[in-house]
Design a protein around this motif. Structure first.
Motif, PDB file in Angstrom:
ATOM      1  N   GLU A 143      44.336 -61.006  26.594  1.00 56.69           N
ATOM      2  CA  GLU A 143      45.192 -60.215  25.619  1.00 56.69           C
ATOM      3  C   GLU A 143      44.522 -59.332  24.575  1.00 56.69           C
ATOM      4  OE1 GLU A 143      48.728 -58.758  24.432  1.00 56.69           O
ATOM      5  OE2 GLU A 143      48.501 -60.031  26.088  1.00 56.69           O
ATOM      6  N   ILE A 144      43.232 -59.719  24.168  1.00 54.89           N
ATOM      7  CA  ILE A 144      42.447 -58.943  23.348  1.00 54.89           C
ATOM      8  C   ILE A 144      41.949 -57.763  23.969  1.00 54.89           C
ATOM      9  CG2 ILE A 144      40.384 -58.740  22.026  1.00 54.89           C
ATOM     10  CD1 ILE A 144      40.925 -61.915  21.265  1.00 54.89           C
ATOM     11  N   GLU A 145      41.401 -58.045  25.254  1.00 52.72           N
ATOM     12  CA  GLU A 145      41.058 -56.770  26.170  1.00 52.72           C
ATOM     13  C   GLU A 145      42.044 -55.790  26.286  1.00 52.72           C
ATOM     14  OE1 GLU A 145      37.673 -59.505  28.914  1.00 52.72           O
ATOM     15  OE2 GLU A 145      39.851 -58.703  29.520  1.00 52.72           O
ATOM     16  N   ARG A 146      43.190 -56.121  26.847  1.00 52.03           N
ATOM     17  CA  ARG A 146      44.580 -55.529  26.784  1.00 52.03           C
ATOM     18  C   ARG A 146      44.843 -54.709  25.777  1.00 52.03           C
ATOM     19  NH1 ARG A 146      46.409 -58.706  30.182  1.00 52.03           N
ATOM     20  NH2 ARG A 146      47.639 -60.205  28.831  1.00 52.03           N
ATOM     21  N   CYS A 147      44.718 -55.139  24.483  1.00 48.01           N
ATOM     22  CA  CYS A 147      45.150 -54.446  23.363  1.00 48.01           C
ATOM     23  C   CYS A 147      44.118 -53.422  23.128  1.00 48.01           C
ATOM     24  CB  CYS A 147      45.080 -55.388  21.953  1.00 48.01           C
ATOM     25  SG  CYS A 147      46.813 -56.511  22.252  1.00 48.01           S
ATOM     26  N   LEU A 148      42.939 -53.656  23.223  1.00 48.19           N
ATOM     27  CA  LEU A 148      41.720 -52.740  22.872  1.00 48.19           C
ATOM     28  C   LEU A 148      41.712 -51.597  23.984  1.00 48.19           C
ATOM     29  CD1 LEU A 148      38.861 -54.998  21.939  1.00 48.19           C
ATOM     30  CD2 LEU A 148      40.428 -53.552  20.371  1.00 48.19           C
ATOM     31  N   ALA A 149      41.904 -52.052  25.501  1.00 49.28           N
ATOM     32  CA  ALA A 149      41.997 -50.909  26.583  1.00 49.28           C
ATOM     33  C   ALA A 149      43.207 -49.836  26.101  1.00 49.28           C
ATOM     34  CB  ALA A 149      42.010 -51.471  27.803  1.00 49.28           C
ATOM     35  N   ASN A 150      44.361 -50.295  25.447  1.00 49.32           N
ATOM     36  CA  ASN A 150      45.500 -49.760  25.562  1.00 49.32           C
ATOM     37  C   ASN A 150      45.603 -49.088  23.956  1.00 49.32           C
ATOM     38  OD1 ASN A 150      46.307 -50.175  28.147  1.00 49.32           O
ATOM     39  ND2 ASN A 150      47.358 -52.084  27.527  1.00 49.32           N
ATOM     40  N   ALA A 151      44.541 -49.335  23.025  1.00 53.91           N
ATOM     41  CA  ALA A 151      44.736 -48.823  21.783  1.00 53.91           C
ATOM     42  C   ALA A 151      44.764 -47.400  21.848  1.00 53.91           C
ATOM     43  CB  ALA A 151      43.542 -49.418  21.101  1.00 53.91           C
TER      44      ALA A 151
END
Length: 151
Positions: A143-151
């Motif tokens: 989820e952290i990866e997803r949040c940072l990739a979509n930031a």
């Protein structure tokens, strides 16, 4: 140093570090992917020791001081602020042990972000590529990866 609109958060450099913290918990991750999609691997995880409520750590009433015929209360120490400051310093010290850190993204709620900014040594401040003011400490790494990739 940017916030969520900073386009540099879209690509976490290969070998770049991400620290996710909230004043009580911290996760140090490293991007092992050479592709735009991050693959964050946990390098270090730690948690601050329990911090009882302020009233349990000191006197309930602040001490009073008398100067001549005037009385004044001394502000009570905020033990939680002090603990968060110490924790930020411990996180910064742990990050400083990783070598080389060529890129660093700091993810934390605003207050912790400010503490981290103060606690990071100069060599790490120079490599901060983005700051993200979010609390992601309770999220799984994916989820952290997803949040940072979509930031």
């Amino acid at each position: 140093m940017g916030g969520m609109s900073d386009t540099r958060t879209r690509m976490i450099p290969h070998g770049g570090y991400v620290v996710v913290c909230d004043g009580r918990k911290a996760l140090v991750l490293r991007n092992v992917s050479v592709h735009p999609k991050p693959d964050l691997q946990v390098q270090l995880a730690f948690e601050a020791p329990p911090n009882p409520p302020t009233h349990a750590q000191g006197t309930d009433r602040p001490p009073r001081v008398r100067l001549g015929d005037q009385r004044s209360a001394i502000a009570q120490t905020d033990w939680h602020d002090l603990a968060e400051r110490r924790f930020a310093k411990a996180v910064a010290h742990a990050l400083d042990a990783f070598d080389p850190v060529t890129a660093l993204i700091v993810v934390a709620p605003p207050k912790t972000l400010a503490e981290m900014r103060r606690a990071l040594p100069e060599r790490l401040r120079r490599v901060v590529v983005a700051e993200v003011d979010k609390d992601l400490t309770k999220h799984p790494v994916e989820e952290i990866e997803r949040c940072l990739a979509n930031a």
